[in-house]
Motif scaffolding. Sequence first.
Motif, short mmCIF file in Angstrom:
data_model
loop_
_atom_site.label_atom_id
_atom_site.label_comp_id
_atom_site.label_asym_id
_atom_site.label_seq_id
_atom_site.Cartn_x
_atom_site.Cartn_y
_atom_site.Cartn_z
N TYR A 192 -10.71 16.61 -35.15
CA TYR A 192 -9.73 16.39 -34.08
C TYR A 192 -10.29 15.31 -33.16
O TYR A 192 -11.48 15.02 -33.24
CB TYR A 192 -9.49 17.69 -33.30
N ALA A 243 -8.26 17.39 -43.76
CA ALA A 243 -7.11 17.14 -42.89
C ALA A 243 -7.57 16.38 -41.67
O ALA A 243 -8.77 16.34 -41.37
CB ALA A 243 -6.46 18.46 -42.46
N PHE A 253 -2.18 17.23 -39.53
CA PHE A 253 -1.79 18.27 -38.58
C PHE A 253 -1.43 17.61 -37.25
O PHE A 253 -2.20 16.80 -36.73
CB PHE A 253 -2.95 19.26 -38.35
N HIS A 255 -1.23 17.50 -33.49
CA HIS A 255 -2.00 18.11 -32.41
C HIS A 255 -1.09 18.49 -31.24
O HIS A 255 -0.50 17.62 -30.60
CB HIS A 255 -3.05 17.09 -31.95
N ILE A 287 -6.40 16.03 -37.47
CA ILE A 287 -5.56 16.58 -36.39
C ILE A 287 -5.29 15.42 -35.44
O ILE A 287 -6.22 14.84 -34.88
CB ILE A 287 -6.27 17.76 -35.70
N GLN A 317 -4.49 16.18 -45.43
CA GLN A 317 -3.31 16.68 -44.73
C GLN A 317 -3.28 16.19 -43.29
O GLN A 317 -4.33 15.86 -42.72
CB GLN A 317 -3.31 18.22 -44.75
N CYS A 333 -0.06 26.16 -39.97
CA CYS A 333 -0.19 26.27 -38.52
C CYS A 333 -1.60 26.68 -38.14
O CYS A 333 -2.08 27.75 -38.53
CB CYS A 333 0.83 27.27 -37.98
N ASN A 334 -2.25 25.80 -37.39
CA ASN A 334 -3.58 26.08 -36.86
C ASN A 334 -3.41 26.63 -35.44
O ASN A 334 -2.94 25.92 -34.56
CB ASN A 334 -4.41 24.79 -36.86
N GLU A 345 -0.96 22.01 -34.93
CA GLU A 345 -2.06 22.64 -34.20
C GLU A 345 -1.46 23.04 -32.87
O GLU A 345 -0.75 22.26 -32.24
CB GLU A 345 -3.21 21.63 -34.01
N ARG A 398 -11.53 19.54 -40.87
CA ARG A 398 -10.32 19.01 -40.21
C ARG A 398 -10.70 18.50 -38.83
O ARG A 398 -10.61 19.25 -37.84
CB ARG A 398 -9.25 20.11 -40.10
N ASP A 418 2.06 17.85 -42.28
CA ASP A 418 1.80 19.00 -43.16
C ASP A 418 1.64 20.29 -42.36
O ASP A 418 1.84 21.38 -42.88
CB ASP A 418 0.51 18.78 -43.97
N GLY A 419 1.22 20.12 -41.10
CA GLY A 419 0.96 21.31 -40.29
C GLY A 419 0.98 21.00 -38.81
O GLY A 419 1.09 19.84 -38.40
#
Length: 244
Positions: A210, A228, A11, A13, A230, A9, A109-110, A40, A208, A37-38
């Motif tokens: 970053y 995922a 995300f 940032h 980020i 996924q 949502c992170n 952060e 995930r 997908d999402g």
Amino acid sequence: MLGSEEMTQIFAHRGYSASFAENTMSAFIGAEKAGADGLELDVQLTRDGEIVVIHDEKVDRTTNGHGFIKDLTYKEIRKLNANKNGGKKESIPSLIEVFEWLKTNNLLCNIEMKNGLFPYEGMEEKVIELVRKYNLTDRIIFSSFNHYSIVHCYRIAPDIETAPLFLEAIYMPWVYSQSIRAKGIHPKHSTIPDHIITTTIQNGVAVRPYTVNREADLKRLFKLNCTAVITDNPIKAIKIKKTI
């Protein structure tokens, strides 16, 4: 577990921060349009107890204002421009504003609790209360460099996923995660070798990393089928993912 699907996924940032002012509604909407997908994002508490979405403890770097979030009221913070690079004025969003918008889409949502420097009494409870109010329990991940904070989140809301953030490499991170009941880890991408990523995932813990912006780093993580990534640039990440 969020994101236990086969494909990695993506995300965004602080939203699509490569092209928009970070942690603004434009950056979040841009991330959704890009196909992320999402998201952060980061939360802090104002002097009068509102949850606002901003990374730094101070407003100086990202806005035209000065001072600590904790010393400013929500009303004062809303007057600031979070788009310093010119263009249209952007307000610092409240978490409520983001959640109302999240109800219109299916993004994950992170939420990073920014409570390492200031403890922000009651922030976890406030955030959890909002997550419940907006029925977003199964779309949220709580992360923080303050691991006491995410353990606190787990204790009061065991149904919401938690994931500790790491700056340094950690020995057997899946064991540590399981010990604090976290279902994921969010490591700095350059500190986690391939075999640790795969072993962690095999042990049922999502990984995930970053903040993954370079093509070579994105390719490495996509090839590993990492849970995922980020990234500041979801469009670039999606293009590279399609080539793998």
